[in-house]
Design a protein around this motif. Structure first.
Motif, short mmCIF file in Angstrom:
data_model
loop_
_atom_site.label_atom_id
_atom_site.label_comp_id
_atom_site.label_asym_id
_atom_site.label_seq_id
_atom_site.Cartn_x
_atom_site.Cartn_y
_atom_site.Cartn_z
N ARG A 21 53.01 -0.34 68.82
CA ARG A 21 53.76 0.45 67.85
C ARG A 21 55.26 0.18 67.87
O ARG A 21 55.97 0.58 66.95
N THR A 22 55.76 -0.48 68.90
CA THR A 22 57.19 -0.75 68.98
C THR A 22 57.49 -2.23 68.73
O THR A 22 56.63 -3.09 68.92
N ARG A 23 58.70 -2.51 68.34
CA ARG A 23 59.14 -3.88 68.07
C ARG A 23 58.94 -4.77 69.29
O ARG A 23 58.40 -5.87 69.18
N GLU A 24 59.37 -4.31 70.45
CA GLU A 24 59.31 -5.14 71.65
C GLU A 24 57.87 -5.44 72.05
O GLU A 24 57.52 -6.59 72.32
N ASP A 25 57.03 -4.41 72.08
CA ASP A 25 55.64 -4.62 72.52
C ASP A 25 54.85 -5.46 71.52
O ASP A 25 54.02 -6.29 71.91
N ALA A 26 55.10 -5.26 70.23
CA ALA A 26 54.39 -6.04 69.22
C ALA A 26 54.78 -7.52 69.30
O ALA A 26 53.93 -8.40 69.14
N ALA A 27 56.05 -7.80 69.56
CA ALA A 27 56.49 -9.19 69.67
C ALA A 27 55.82 -9.89 70.83
O ALA A 27 55.41 -11.06 70.73
N VAL A 28 55.67 -9.18 71.95
CA VAL A 28 55.00 -9.75 73.12
C VAL A 28 53.53 -10.02 72.81
O VAL A 28 53.00 -11.09 73.13
N GLU A 29 52.87 -9.06 72.19
CA GLU A 29 51.44 -9.22 71.91
C GLU A 29 51.20 -10.35 70.90
O GLU A 29 50.23 -11.11 71.03
N LEU A 30 52.06 -10.47 69.91
CA LEU A 30 51.90 -11.53 68.92
C LEU A 30 51.90 -12.90 69.58
O LEU A 30 51.02 -13.73 69.31
N ARG A 31 52.84 -13.12 70.45
CA ARG A 31 52.93 -14.43 71.12
C ARG A 31 51.78 -14.65 72.09
O ARG A 31 51.31 -15.78 72.24
N ARG A 32 51.31 -13.60 72.71
CA ARG A 32 50.16 -13.74 73.59
C ARG A 32 48.92 -14.14 72.78
O ARG A 32 48.11 -14.96 73.24
N SER A 33 48.76 -13.59 71.60
CA SER A 33 47.62 -13.95 70.75
C SER A 33 47.69 -15.41 70.32
O SER A 33 46.67 -16.11 70.28
N LEU A 34 48.87 -15.89 70.00
CA LEU A 34 49.02 -17.31 69.66
C LEU A 34 48.53 -18.19 70.80
O LEU A 34 47.83 -19.19 70.58
N GLU A 35 48.88 -17.82 72.03
CA GLU A 35 48.47 -18.61 73.19
C GLU A 35 46.96 -18.57 73.38
O GLU A 35 46.32 -19.60 73.60
N ARG A 36 46.37 -17.39 73.29
CA ARG A 36 44.93 -17.27 73.50
C ARG A 36 44.14 -17.98 72.41
O ARG A 36 43.07 -18.54 72.68
N LEU A 37 44.65 -17.95 71.20
CA LEU A 37 43.95 -18.58 70.08
C LEU A 37 44.24 -20.08 69.99
O LEU A 37 43.65 -20.77 69.15
N ARG A 38 45.17 -20.57 70.80
CA ARG A 38 45.52 -21.99 70.87
C ARG A 38 46.07 -22.52 69.54
O ARG A 38 45.70 -23.61 69.09
N ILE A 39 46.92 -21.72 68.91
CA ILE A 39 47.50 -22.09 67.63
C ILE A 39 49.01 -21.88 67.68
O ILE A 39 49.53 -21.28 68.62
#
Length: 284
Positions: free
Chosen positions: A79-97
């Motif tokens: 729900r916050t800017r900081e936490d969402a930014a971290v999660e977005l980049r983590r998803s990129l890594e896990r999805l290998r994109i």
């Protein structure tokens, strides 16, 4: 399989959108079989989220080599800017994109959560920054629960979202308030050229005390004829597509129903809606 324009994104999405929540508990071998089924059915749109258990890890090997085949949407429930930014980049890594086609604020279930994600320091700021950094082409929002259509109508007033995702089925349409709000949301989406994804299209109702025979958190329709009429109903309301159910064993039936979609005229829709009170509502 039929394709429909996904709003202003311009993408021609198949009416079956693979809901990767089906991989939440799946081993890689089972996920691989399901992905072959998805490809064989020519599905070209995937929806995933980090809250879907092992889904990102299971999709990663496929997206690494098949990225151009799919329009890919991911989400954050932060729900916050900081936490969402971290999660977005983590998803990129896990999805290998290296980028998403669509990134969505996930499960914004009420007006208080909408205030949080769209307010100062909210998650929307992180997604806008990701868009500016070319980490996502488009920005969407999803909502669940009985307030979903009303929340999304308000969300569209606050920001020019490219897509929405929410529950819709004939059982929910038997609730006159839900139906009225959903119809208003669909009108707004069509007027604004917003892509519309639907979840819970084949939901029968809550499990209650019955044993859970599928991985879905709700009890689904599982007979071919019942799935077909539920799919026919939802796809007849002018939406872009339906996210497949969160159980790999239901995937072939869901895909088959989308491949054999037959539009329902208004009178047929009303007959089906009239049967809705025979089922327990998914949302109180």
């Amino acid at each position: 399989m039929e394709k429909r324009r996904f709003g202003g994104t311009g993408h021609m999405s198949t009416i079956a959108i693979f809901g990767a929540a089906a991989f939440s508990q799946a081993e890689q071998t089972k996920a691989d079989i399901a992905m072959e089924e998805v490809i064989d059915a020519s599905v070209n749109h995937i929806d995933v989220a980090p809250s879907y258990g092992m889904a990102e890890e299971r999709l990663g090997p496929w997206l690494e080599r098949e990225r151009d085949r799919f329009f890919l949407g991911c989400k954050t429930q932060e729900r916050t800017r900081e936490d969402a930014a971290v999660e977005l980049r983590r998803s990129l890594e896990r999805l290998r994109i290296d980028r998403f086609d669509l990134y969505q604020l996930h499960a914004v279930t009420n007006m208080e959560e909408l205030d949080q994600v769209t307010g100062p320091g909210g998650a929307l700021e992180a997604v806008i920054e990701a868009h500016q950094a070319c980490l996502t082409h488009f920005i969407g929002i999803t909502s669940h629960g009985v307030e979903a259509p009303a929340v999304l109508v308000e969300a569209l007033r606050r920001f020019d979202f490219d897509s929405v995702l929410f529950p819709l089925n004939f059982v929910l349409y038997a609730n006159p308030i839900y139906r009225r709000n959903a119809e208003e949301l669909l009108r707004q989406c069509h007027a604004r050229d917003v892509g519309v994804m639907i979840i819970k299209a084949i939901a029968r109702g809550p499990w209650g005390d019955r044993p859970k025979t599928y991985d879905t958190w709700y009890e689904p329709f599982y007979e071919s004829a019942d799935i077909q009429r539920a799919v026919n109903f939802a796809l007849s309301l002018g939406v872009t597509g339906l996210c497949t159910a969160a159980d790999v064993s239901l995937l072939p039936l869901f895909l088959n129903a989308c491949e054999h979609f037959t539009p329902m005229i208004a009178a047929q829709q009303e007959v089906l809606i009239a049967s809705g009170p025979e089922y327990e509502p998914l949302f109180a």
